[in-house]
Design a protein around this motif. Structure first.
Motif, PDB file in Angstrom:
ATOM      1  N   VAL A 736      42.437  47.826  63.312  1.00 27.33           N
ATOM      2  CA  VAL A 736      43.114  48.840  62.272  1.00 27.33           C
ATOM      3  C   VAL A 736      42.716  48.380  61.006  1.00 27.33           C
ATOM      4  O   VAL A 736      42.098  48.896  60.055  1.00 27.33           O
ATOM      5  N   MET A 740      39.850  49.819  58.393  1.00 28.81           N
ATOM      6  CA  MET A 740      40.043  50.310  56.799  1.00 28.81           C
ATOM      7  C   MET A 740      39.322  49.618  55.784  1.00 28.81           C
ATOM      8  O   MET A 740      38.837  50.094  54.749  1.00 28.81           O
ATOM      9  N   THR A 896      48.308  60.383  61.408  1.00 33.52           N
ATOM     10  CA  THR A 896      49.012  59.613  62.138  1.00 33.52           C
ATOM     11  C   THR A 896      48.393  59.169  63.709  1.00 33.52           C
ATOM     12  O   THR A 896      48.348  58.361  64.312  1.00 33.52           O
ATOM     13  N   TYR A 899      46.167  56.055  63.694  1.00 32.80           N
ATOM     14  CA  TYR A 899      46.748  54.937  63.352  1.00 32.80           C
ATOM     15  C   TYR A 899      47.696  54.525  64.608  1.00 32.80           C
ATOM     16  O   TYR A 899      47.936  53.147  64.851  1.00 32.80           O
ATOM     17  N   GLU A 907      36.371  55.527  66.101  1.00 29.91           N
ATOM     18  CA  GLU A 907      36.967  55.035  64.853  1.00 29.91           C
ATOM     19  C   GLU A 907      35.993  54.846  63.893  1.00 29.91           C
ATOM     20  O   GLU A 907      36.021  55.245  62.637  1.00 29.91           O
ATOM     21  N   ARG A 937      44.331  60.730  54.953  1.00 29.85           N
ATOM     22  CA  ARG A 937      44.467  59.893  55.922  1.00 29.85           C
ATOM     23  C   ARG A 937      44.218  58.363  55.662  1.00 29.85           C
ATOM     24  O   ARG A 937      44.872  57.564  55.894  1.00 29.85           O
ATOM     25  N   ASN A 938      43.233  58.148  54.763  1.00 31.44           N
ATOM     26  CA  ASN A 938      42.893  57.021  54.363  1.00 31.44           C
ATOM     27  C   ASN A 938      43.902  56.212  53.544  1.00 31.44           C
ATOM     28  O   ASN A 938      44.406  55.051  53.624  1.00 31.44           O
ATOM     29  N   TYR A 940      47.099  57.039  53.786  1.00 35.61           N
ATOM     30  CA  TYR A 940      48.311  56.869  54.504  1.00 35.61           C
ATOM     31  C   TYR A 940      48.179  55.590  55.408  1.00 35.61           C
ATOM     32  O   TYR A 940      48.976  54.653  55.486  1.00 35.61           O
ATOM     33  N   HIS A 941      46.882  55.171  55.857  1.00 34.46           N
ATOM     34  CA  HIS A 941      46.606  54.093  56.579  1.00 34.46           C
ATOM     35  C   HIS A 941      46.724  52.910  55.871  1.00 34.46           C
ATOM     36  O   HIS A 941      47.347  51.849  56.399  1.00 34.46           O
ATOM     37  N   ARG A 944      50.075  52.349  55.072  1.00 39.03           N
ATOM     38  CA  ARG A 944      51.039  51.666  56.329  1.00 39.03           C
ATOM     39  C   ARG A 944      50.657  50.389  56.670  1.00 39.03           C
ATOM     40  O   ARG A 944      51.582  49.391  57.053  1.00 39.03           O
TER      41      ARG A 944
END
Length: 979
Positions: A736, A740, A896, A899, A907, A937-938, A940-941, A944
């Motif tokens: 992950v 990113m 989510t 993730y 991916e 989403r980017n 958030y990831h 996180r």
């Protein structure tokens, strides 16, 4: 494997035994205290009802005595004379004298409401007195006897003379309203008179030989004041007159009262009647007044186990059970510790351990290692069951014992309040008697020139004043303290003389004032209680002189305020700190009362248990209102005390039996629990093969059997699983993170940084030369955006730079859309606070493109950054179009799903899409609103990954109601500022 099954079995057995034993204890306690609780309640009720009857009798005697006095010549003479033949001034003078004489009676408004003196015809004068307002009733509201005869109601009115009678509403006014022949003035007088007496109790003397009718209207509170309050009695009382009319009741259910009256008419004196509960109803008639009392008392129950006792018992039960549970858990873990050590050695991931040889010293050093497993289990059950049980027994017995005596004391407190109340009523009665005697002209005439006094039977017949039976004698003194009259030793009044000190204190009194004197001896050299009233009497020369009326009460005056021999009252004079009266012949009660009063150890609102002689007594002190007296009350509890001791002996016997039963059960259960382990031990010591037969006998589902079966293969399986799980988590996190970083890197490498920045700078300079201010501002902001974007330094920047990046973006959009929206900022944190780069602009871009771009009115974007509990909170909201609940839920899920490790997702493809947090799985409506930025989403990831599980993103939206995105970033504010 931590041998939880065997441990839980031990804990469950210990807990179950504790529940059974303590539940049995509570059941025994309730049964054991039931009889005592009922006895206490019944005794309290009997005392209360006896005092109620006694106080009502006192009130009725006072009323009868008053009625007799008001029928004397001193009071009826005004209404029997023919004043039409006399001057009006004489009638007014006599009217004033009668009013003054009535005032000197000092009648309590709560006893008598009004009194009427009614003459025969209009040639005579009527008088009515309103005692509550101390005013005279207008004569036009009082009819004559002849007018009562004309209506035909005189016989009905005087039917029950000399007896308290209740006059129901409408008894006289109803037939009076049907009489058409009456003159208007006469009818108005009769109407006003009858309305004033209906709904009240009255007492009349009938039309006497002098043709005068005396009527006393009693106050409605007269009877209720003698009744116990709700705080001292939980029952109900109804008073009926001799016609079964309700005089007073604190029970509002007419149906219940009606049923009780019917039972009373049938001659029943006691029965059980159902209402909101079972009530024991009993009747008692006060002779000779014909008043019947209906007592409604809840059926006697165990007052020891009230709601408070139940709550305390449940609390103590829960506490002891918790202690039992904790002890059993602690000891069971200790007992199972050797087996746990064996399991941990087997599971240990060390290659140099010889699994075939377990070191014995690991077990020999353990506590309780010298005890066998059976003894350990016995110790566990005995300790976790018996010790809390014994503690519960001690606590419960103490609580029960304490509750019993509290209830016993409470019941005596109720009786004490009634005794004090009755004592006050007696004192009021004697004061009323003194006022009555003081107004008698037969006595006051003796103050005129001295003549030998006639006999008492001639001048003061006992029938005139029934209360005189409680008086030993009375004396009239002049202003020098010399006796002018005595009801005893009439021919030797020189025996009576007030001392100089007595005269000094009496001279300070106001006329008509009464004082109580205690601690002095009477003419018979006996201790006595006296009342002295100061009078102002006329003298032969027409002036007024002081006089003193002394009433000497009998020794047993207050004997009847105690209901039986178990109650004792001792009266103390606070001025002298001495006891002047005791209802008990024993001296110990008076001595104890003086001792406690002098020591000041007994407060007036408290009760204590004392031993007087060989008797156990509940002792309390109560102040006598409006006096300098204090009543010390004693209540014998020897009978209850004996029953409580018997109850304690039964407790001890039952506890021994329960102890023996629990011990037997514990021994038997220990054998059942230890048997599988002993069979395993015997098989190992004998060298027998642990084949399937032996394992089956040892119960394969038990920990011992499972340990034997899984010893050889569990280590490898557990180690492989743990290693594989750890590697899988590392791989997923690296994957992950790499994804990113690749997404961000690809975005940053799409444009040649130097070429783009230099070109934009050249455009900016050219725009300034030509005066294109807006173009220059847009190019300048765009250059700063690209500089911030292509900066490949640290991912963490000061909050000020992140905000500046958003401002540059908004500058371009504001010039582009020309006042289509406004931006509101609210920042309450330091600008130097470090924060992850490039997290605000994508969210602002989404708000602009999807919320405000298609809005017909002016849009508002609010950006608020403020500290929150545990970190930093960022809120970005708009007043745009928003989205419905379905689209919002799909958007939340799309944030989510990749993730959290959803397999089968491409991916790389997902990472290259800049869709503003909207994936291809969601609806077409969301697809059409994709962002061209990095997207929600980017953001958030990245947050996180960087901040971990404590980071949270919340999206709230309402169709046509705007959207709010809230970020909660875990951040140590102080530490971040220091860095």
């Amino acid at each position: 494997m931590k041998f939880r099954s065997l441990r839980n079995r031990l804990i469950f057995i210990a807990f179950l035994l504790s529940v059974l034993s303590e539940g049995f204890l509570i059941a025994i306690s309730y049964w054991n205290t039931s009889g005592i609780g009922i006895d206490i309640r019944q005794a309290a009720r009997q005392n209360v009802t006896k005092h109620v009857e006694s106080q009502l009798m006192t009130k009725l005697k006072d009323i009868s005595s008053l009625a007799t006095q008001l029928n004397s010549m001193d009071f009826i003479n005004y209404s029997r004379e023919y004043y039409n033949l006399r001057p009006p001034e004489e009638a007014e003078r006599l009217r004033t004298e009668l009013n003054d004489r009535l005032n000197k009676l000092h009648l309590q408004p709560s006893l008598v409401e009004r009194a009427y003196f009614i003459g025969q015809n209009e040639n005579q004068k009527n008088l009515g007195k309103q005692f509550s307002q101390s005013s005279l009733i207008p004569e036009e509201q009082i009819p004559w006897i002849d007018e009562l005869r004309d209506t035909g109601l005189i016989d009905l009115f005087t039917r029950f003379y000399d007896m308290p009678t209740y006059i129901p509403h409408g008894m006289f006014t109803a037939p009076l309203g049907q009489m058409k022949h009456l003159q208007e003035g006469k009818k108005e007088r009769l109407q006003a008179f009858f309305e004033s007496i209906e709904g009240h109790m009255i007492i009349n003397n009938g039309v006497n030989s002098l043709n005068v009718l005396t009527v006393i209207v009693l106050d409605d509170q007269m009877l209720s004041m003698a009744l116990p309050g709700e705080d001292s009695w939980d029952g109900y009382i109804t008073l009926l007159d001799n016609n079964d009319h309700i005089l007073w009741s604190n029970l509002n259910d007419e149906q219940v009262i009606g049923s009780a009256i019917e039972n009373s008419k049938q001659g029943k004196t006691q029965w059980v009647q159902e209402w909101d509960a079972a009530y024991e109803v009993r009747t008692n008639t006060i002779v000779p007044y014909g008043i019947t009392l209906l007592f409604f008392e809840r059926k006697a129950s165990n007052v020891i186990w009230d709601s408070l006792m139940l709550r305390i018992s449940v609390l103590s039960l829960g506490t002891t059970l918790l202690i039992s549970l904790l002890v059993s858990i602690k000891l069971s873990n200790r007992i199972m510790y050797p087996f746990n050590v064996l399991a941990r050695i087997s599971w240990k991931k060390e290659s140099n351990i010889d699994f075939e040889h377990i070191p014995e010293d690991r077990f020999s050093r353990l506590s309780l290692s010298r005890f066998s497993i059976r003894n350990k289990i016995l110790l566990l059950l005995f300790t976790s069951v018996m010790i809390p049980f014994i503690a519960a027994v001690v606590l419960h017995v103490a609580l029960t014992y304490h509750s019993m005596f509290n209830k016993l004391v409470d019941s005596t407190v109720q009786s004490a309040n009634q005794i004090v109340k009755e004592t006050c009523n007696r004192m009021d009665s004697y004061e009323s008697l003194t006022n009555s005697v003081a107004t008698d002209t037969r006595l006051t005439s003796l103050f005129m020139p001295y003549n030998p006094a006639p006999g008492i039977d001639e001048k003061f017949p006992i029938s005139s004043y029934p209360g005189l039976v409680d008086v030993s004698y009375f004396i009239l003194y002049n202003s020098q303290g010399l006796a002018r009259y005595s009801s005893t030793f009439i021919n030797n009044i020189g025996l009576f003389r007030l001392s100089t000190s007595e005269m000094t204190s009496l001279e300070k009194l106001e006329p008509e004032e009464i004082v109580w004197v205690a601690g002095k001896k009477d003419v018979y050299d006996h201790p006595a209680i006296m009342l002295i009233k100061k009078l102002s009497l006329p003298t032969p020369d027409g002036t007024m002189a002081d006089a003193y009326l002394q009433m000497v009460l009998k020794e047993d005056t207050f004997q009847s305020v105690t209901s039986d021999r178990r109650e004792t009252i001792v009266l103390l004079d606070e001025a002298s700190d001495k006891a002047f009266y005791s209802s008990a012949p024993e001296q110990g009660f008076a001595e104890m009362a003086v001792q406690e009063w002098s020591a000041g150890t007994l407060e007036r609102e408290q009760s204590q248990i004392r031993k007087v002689g060989s008797s156990n007594q509940v002792m309390m002190q109560r102040a006598i209102p409006d006096s300098q007296w204090t009543a010390t009350l004693f209540f014998t509890i020897d009978d209850i005390h004996l029953k409580i001791n018997e109850m304690l002996y039964r407790y001890l016997l039952l506890i021994v039996l329960i102890f023996a039963a629990i011990l037997a059960i514990v021994w038997y259960l220990s054998l059942l629990l230890v048997k599988p382990i002993e069979r395993l031990t015997q098989a190992l010591e004998a060298g027998e093969a642990l084949d399937g037969t032996v394992i089956e006998e040892l119960n394969r589902r038990d920990e011992v059997g499972l340990l034997v079966l899984s010893f050889n293969n569990m280590i490898t399986k557990i180690n492989d699983l743990m290693e594989e799980n750890i590697k899988k988590q590392i791989r997923e996190k690296d994957l992950v993170t790499s994804k990113m970083k690749a997404e961000l890197g690809m975005l940053q490498q799409q444009i040649n940084p130097h070429f783009l920045y230099n070109t934009l700078e050249a455009i900016n300079m050219r725009a300034r030369q030509y005066g294109a201010v807006e173009v220059s501002a847009m190019v300048n902001s765009l250059a700063k955006i690209f500089r911030f974007t292509i900066n490949t330094g640290s991912e963490v920047v000061p909050l000020a730079e992140e905000i500046e990046h958003v401002r540059n973006y908004l500058t371009i959009q504001e010039l582009r859309f020309k006042d289509a929206f406004i931006v509101q900022w609210k920042i309450t944190v330091p600008a130097s606070l470090p924060i992850l780069k490039f997290i605000l602009q994508p969210i602002v871009e989404n708000a602009l493109q999807h919320g405000i771009e298609e809005l017909y009115e002016q849009g508002i974007i609010r950006i608020a950054i403020h500290p929150a509990e545990g970190g930093l909170q960022i809120e970005i909201s708009d007043n745009g179009l928003g989205m419905d609940e379905e689209v919002l839920e799909q958007l939340r899920c799309s944030l989510t799903e990749n993730y959290e490790g959803r397999e089968g997702q491409d991916e790389g493809e997902a990472g290259n899409k800049s869709d503003g947090g909207h994936e291809h799985e969601i609806s077409d409506q969301v697809q059409r609103k994709r962002s061209t930025g990095v997207g929600l989403r980017n953001v958030y990831h990245r947050l996180r990954i960087y901040y971990g599980e404590e980071f949270a993103m919340h999206i709230e939206s309402q169709e046509f109601g705007g959207t709010t995105v809230t970020l909660h970033i875990p951040l140590d504010m102080d530490a971040s500022l220091d860095e």
